[in-house]
Design an enzyme around this catalytic site. Sequence first.
Site, PDB file in Angstrom:
ATOM      1  CG  ASP A  28       7.851 -10.677  -0.185  1.00 57.74           C
ATOM      2  OD1 ASP A  28       9.041 -10.327  -0.128  1.00 57.74           O
ATOM      3  OD2 ASP A  28       7.224 -10.803  -1.249  1.00 57.74           O
ATOM      4  CE  LYS A  39      11.049  -4.946  -2.096  1.00 58.53           C
ATOM      5  NZ  LYS A  39      10.789  -4.893  -3.554  1.00 58.53           N
ATOM      6  CG  MET A  57       0.007  -2.823  -2.975  1.00 62.00           C
ATOM      7  SD  MET A  57       1.456  -3.146  -4.016  1.00 62.00           S
ATOM      8  CE  MET A  57       0.680  -3.404  -5.619  1.00 62.00           C
TER       9      MET A  57
END
Length: 273
Positions: free
Chosen positions: A51, A73, A184
């Site tokens: 990641d 991502k 996030m």
Amino acid sequence: MNEQAGTGALGGDRSGTVGDVTLVGGGPGSDDLLTVAGARALGLADVVLFDRLAPHGSLHTLAPHAELIDVGKTPGHHPVSQKDIEALIVRHALAGANVVRLKGGDPYVFGRGSEEVLACHAAGVPVTVIPGVTSAVAVPAAAGIPLTHRGMTRLFTVVSGHAPLTETELEHLAGLGGTIVVLMGIGTLPSITQGLVRFGVDPQLPVAIIERGYSPTQTTTIGTLASIVFDAAAAGVSSPAVLVIGEVVRLAYDGDSEASVLLARAEALADLA
């Protein structure tokens, strides 16, 4: 060797032999915070799918014999879907490879690790999970912020800010008290802060936003529930970042006099407990 997702030959092809999969929590991004077990698994890997927030800068050393596949991502940009990541993991394992799925933080803390484990189970692929140091705890610590403190708060709640919280969730979160950690949460910062105030949380409650924890460019922005949206805009805050809401922020950032008052109050309350 680096490979873009979905291209190239299958790493570690051993026809007729099913390989295995290890999900490794890489911690908050620093190689020093990768666990011994995680480093050992990488050293044995034929294929590593990593990641963006995992400690991938030294993978050529940590996984010297592995094919490296970037499946990272960024907010709003997912070049490899979660389903495609799961298919890649299973495909390489069924071809006989020892596969490591390297994830930032801990695989089971908003890491979608359980989905990847279920995909392996469905395909009959053996899978192991190696936990990692979650950024929810480590990044505030890097900024000098404890999530709990005796006599001040005895609980903390970790929330995903990937999508806006419902009114019910905001009401429950406001009622819990203690420290709130949001991962996030930059995109939903206004709705979270305004929602907490709407459900009775003090607008002057301290807030910290720690960007790029454990990197050379780590930065912390301090404000209150009432001001942090404006403070963040002025500072140009961006992901990745961890949001901490609670009195514990004062212990690190309000200076010696304010910290001394809060510590004395906390100790007095603890003595009464």
